[in-house]
Design a protein around this motif. Sequence first.
Motif, PDB file in Angstrom:
ATOM      1  N   MET A   1       0.845  -1.177   0.000  1.00 13.38           N
ATOM      2  CA  MET A   1       0.000   0.000   0.000  1.00 13.38           C
ATOM      3  C   MET A   1       0.887   1.235   0.000  1.00 13.38           C
ATOM      4  O   MET A   1       1.832   1.341   0.775  1.00 13.38           O
ATOM      5  N   THR A   2       0.612   2.168  -0.860  1.00 17.56           N
ATOM      6  CA  THR A   2       1.376   3.403  -0.958  1.00 17.56           C
ATOM      7  C   THR A   2       0.605   4.511  -0.252  1.00 17.56           C
ATOM      8  O   THR A   2      -0.605   4.646  -0.412  1.00 17.56           O
ATOM      9  N   ILE A   3       1.357   5.323   0.522  1.00 15.46           N
ATOM     10  CA  ILE A   3       0.747   6.431   1.245  1.00 15.46           C
ATOM     11  C   ILE A   3       1.676   7.634   1.101  1.00 15.46           C
ATOM     12  O   ILE A   3       2.901   7.492   1.137  1.00 15.46           O
ATOM     13  N   SER A   4       1.100   8.810   0.911  1.00 17.69           N
ATOM     14  CA  SER A   4       1.922  10.011   0.754  1.00 17.69           C
ATOM     15  C   SER A   4       2.507  10.419   2.106  1.00 17.69           C
ATOM     16  O   SER A   4       1.977  10.071   3.163  1.00 17.69           O
ATOM     17  N   LEU A   5       3.593  11.170   2.027  1.00 23.03           N
ATOM     18  CA  LEU A   5       4.239  11.624   3.255  1.00 23.03           C
ATOM     19  C   LEU A   5       3.304  12.510   4.074  1.00 23.03           C
ATOM     20  O   LEU A   5       3.167  12.329   5.283  1.00 23.03           O
ATOM     21  N   ASP A   6       2.621  13.439   3.434  1.00 20.46           N
ATOM     22  CA  ASP A   6       1.695  14.323   4.158  1.00 20.46           C
ATOM     23  C   ASP A   6       0.575  13.536   4.828  1.00 20.46           C
ATOM     24  O   ASP A   6       0.182  13.835   5.954  1.00 20.46           O
ATOM     25  N   GLU A   7       0.089  12.534   4.135  1.00 22.62           N
ATOM     26  CA  GLU A   7      -0.966  11.698   4.708  1.00 22.62           C
ATOM     27  C   GLU A   7      -0.449  10.935   5.925  1.00 22.62           C
ATOM     28  O   GLU A   7      -1.113  10.857   6.950  1.00 22.62           O
ATOM     29  N   TYR A   8       0.772  10.400   5.800  1.00 21.54           N
ATOM     30  CA  TYR A   8       1.335   9.669   6.931  1.00 21.54           C
ATOM     31  C   TYR A   8       1.611  10.606   8.106  1.00 21.54           C
ATOM     32  O   TYR A   8       1.340  10.276   9.260  1.00 21.54           O
ATOM     33  N   LEU A   9       2.148  11.794   7.816  1.00 22.36           N
ATOM     34  CA  LEU A   9       2.465  12.755   8.877  1.00 22.36           C
ATOM     35  C   LEU A   9       1.232  13.213   9.647  1.00 22.36           C
ATOM     36  O   LEU A   9       1.340  13.615  10.800  1.00 22.36           O
ATOM     37  N   SER A  10       0.071  13.104   9.035  1.00 27.94           N
ATOM     38  CA  SER A  10      -1.142  13.512   9.746  1.00 27.94           C
ATOM     39  C   SER A  10      -1.429  12.590  10.933  1.00 27.94           C
ATOM     40  O   SER A  10      -2.148  12.976  11.849  1.00 27.94           O
ATOM     41  N   PHE A  11      -0.841  11.394  10.945  1.00 29.16           N
ATOM     42  CA  PHE A  11      -1.007  10.461  12.058  1.00 29.16           C
ATOM     43  C   PHE A  11       0.111  10.588  13.106  1.00 29.16           C
ATOM     44  O   PHE A  11       0.021  10.036  14.191  1.00 29.16           O
ATOM     45  N   VAL A  12       1.190  11.301  12.748  1.00 28.90           N
ATOM     46  CA  VAL A  12       2.361  11.407  13.628  1.00 28.90           C
ATOM     47  C   VAL A  12       2.146  12.527  14.636  1.00 28.90           C
ATOM     48  O   VAL A  12       1.630  13.600  14.302  1.00 28.90           O
ATOM     49  N   ASP A  13       2.574  12.284  15.876  1.00 26.35           N
ATOM     50  CA  ASP A  13       2.501  13.280  16.940  1.00 26.35           C
ATOM     51  C   ASP A  13       3.219  14.554  16.488  1.00 26.35           C
ATOM     52  O   ASP A  13       4.273  14.493  15.853  1.00 26.35           O
ATOM     53  N   LEU A  14       2.637  15.708  16.799  1.00 27.81           N
ATOM     54  CA  LEU A  14       3.193  16.990  16.357  1.00 27.81           C
ATOM     55  C   LEU A  14       4.667  17.146  16.730  1.00 27.81           C
ATOM     56  O   LEU A  14       5.455  17.675  15.947  1.00 27.81           O
ATOM     57  N   GLU A  15       5.045  16.711  17.932  1.00 25.27           N
ATOM     58  CA  GLU A  15       6.424  16.867  18.393  1.00 25.27           C
ATOM     59  C   GLU A  15       7.399  15.983  17.623  1.00 25.27           C
ATOM     60  O   GLU A  15       8.596  16.267  17.592  1.00 25.27           O
ATOM     61  N   ASP A  16       6.918  14.931  16.994  1.00 23.98           N
ATOM     62  CA  ASP A  16       7.796  13.983  16.299  1.00 23.98           C
ATOM     63  C   ASP A  16       7.815  14.175  14.787  1.00 23.98           C
ATOM     64  O   ASP A  16       8.609  13.527  14.098  1.00 23.98           O
ATOM     65  N   ASP A  18       8.885  16.691  12.951  1.00 23.26           N
ATOM     66  CA  ASP A  18      10.164  17.223  12.474  1.00 23.26           C
ATOM     67  C   ASP A  18      11.256  16.161  12.516  1.00 23.26           C
ATOM     68  O   ASP A  18      12.124  16.110  11.649  1.00 23.26           O
ATOM     69  N   LEU A  19      11.224  15.301  13.536  1.00 20.11           N
ATOM     70  CA  LEU A  19      12.196  14.216  13.643  1.00 20.11           C
ATOM     71  C   LEU A  19      12.080  13.280  12.435  1.00 20.11           C
ATOM     72  O   LEU A  19      13.088  12.905  11.831  1.00 20.11           O
ATOM     73  N   LEU A  20      10.869  12.936  12.078  1.00 22.96           N
ATOM     74  CA  LEU A  20      10.650  12.056  10.933  1.00 22.96           C
ATOM     75  C   LEU A  20      11.054  12.758   9.635  1.00 22.96           C
ATOM     76  O   LEU A  20      11.735  12.163   8.782  1.00 22.96           O
ATOM     77  N   ARG A  21      10.662  14.019   9.483  1.00 23.90           N
ATOM     78  CA  ARG A  21      11.038  14.774   8.278  1.00 23.90           C
ATOM     79  C   ARG A  21      12.557  14.852   8.133  1.00 23.90           C
ATOM     80  O   ARG A  21      13.100  14.666   7.052  1.00 23.90           O
ATOM     81  N   LYS A  22      13.259  15.147   9.239  1.00 25.24           N
ATOM     82  CA  LYS A  22      14.719  15.252   9.212  1.00 25.24           C
ATOM     83  C   LYS A  22      15.332  13.914   8.811  1.00 25.24           C
ATOM     84  O   LYS A  22      16.257  13.876   7.983  1.00 25.24           O
ATOM     85  N   GLY A  23      14.822  12.825   9.352  1.00 26.38           N
ATOM     86  CA  GLY A  23      15.326  11.508   8.974  1.00 26.38           C
ATOM     87  C   GLY A  23      15.142  11.236   7.497  1.00 26.38           C
ATOM     88  O   GLY A  23      16.049  10.715   6.832  1.00 26.38           O
TER      89      GLY A  23
END
Length: 155
Positions: A1-16, A18-23
Amino acid sequence: MTISLDEYLSFVDLEDRDLLRKGLEDLACGKIHVMEVQIRTMVPALGDRWFEMHAVPYGRNENGKIRKLIGLRRDITDLKMTNELIRLRNKAEEGNRLKSAFLANMSHEIRTPLNAIVGFSHLMTIADNAEDEKLYSDIINQNSEILLQLINDIL
């Protein structure tokens, strides 16, 4: 299943986020070959969960940009909770140790002037002259003030 980064980030905690984006940025520019991060997400069916994520590039376009990622996401919520419980237990044990040390110290500090008061009060009853009574009385008064100041400081 393919999911866009923005769609996935909507499930990620706000504080994390940037950590995921940086990685992902470090992975995309070649600073790292494997992205490894721990993030919190809100999984609709499960609630807040911790995940350990590993990702590697999978296929690049003609410009060398990453087209897709292959990754592994492992739920580490129970591990994080266990670590938190251990941290809290250690903190409680340290608090208990500090409390015991405080009580032992206060016991010593209170007994020192109290022993002088009791001892010199007894000596005062058997003193042979007024000079000794005055000396004992001064020592009792001095230690009474020390004891009162100590109790005030504690309270």
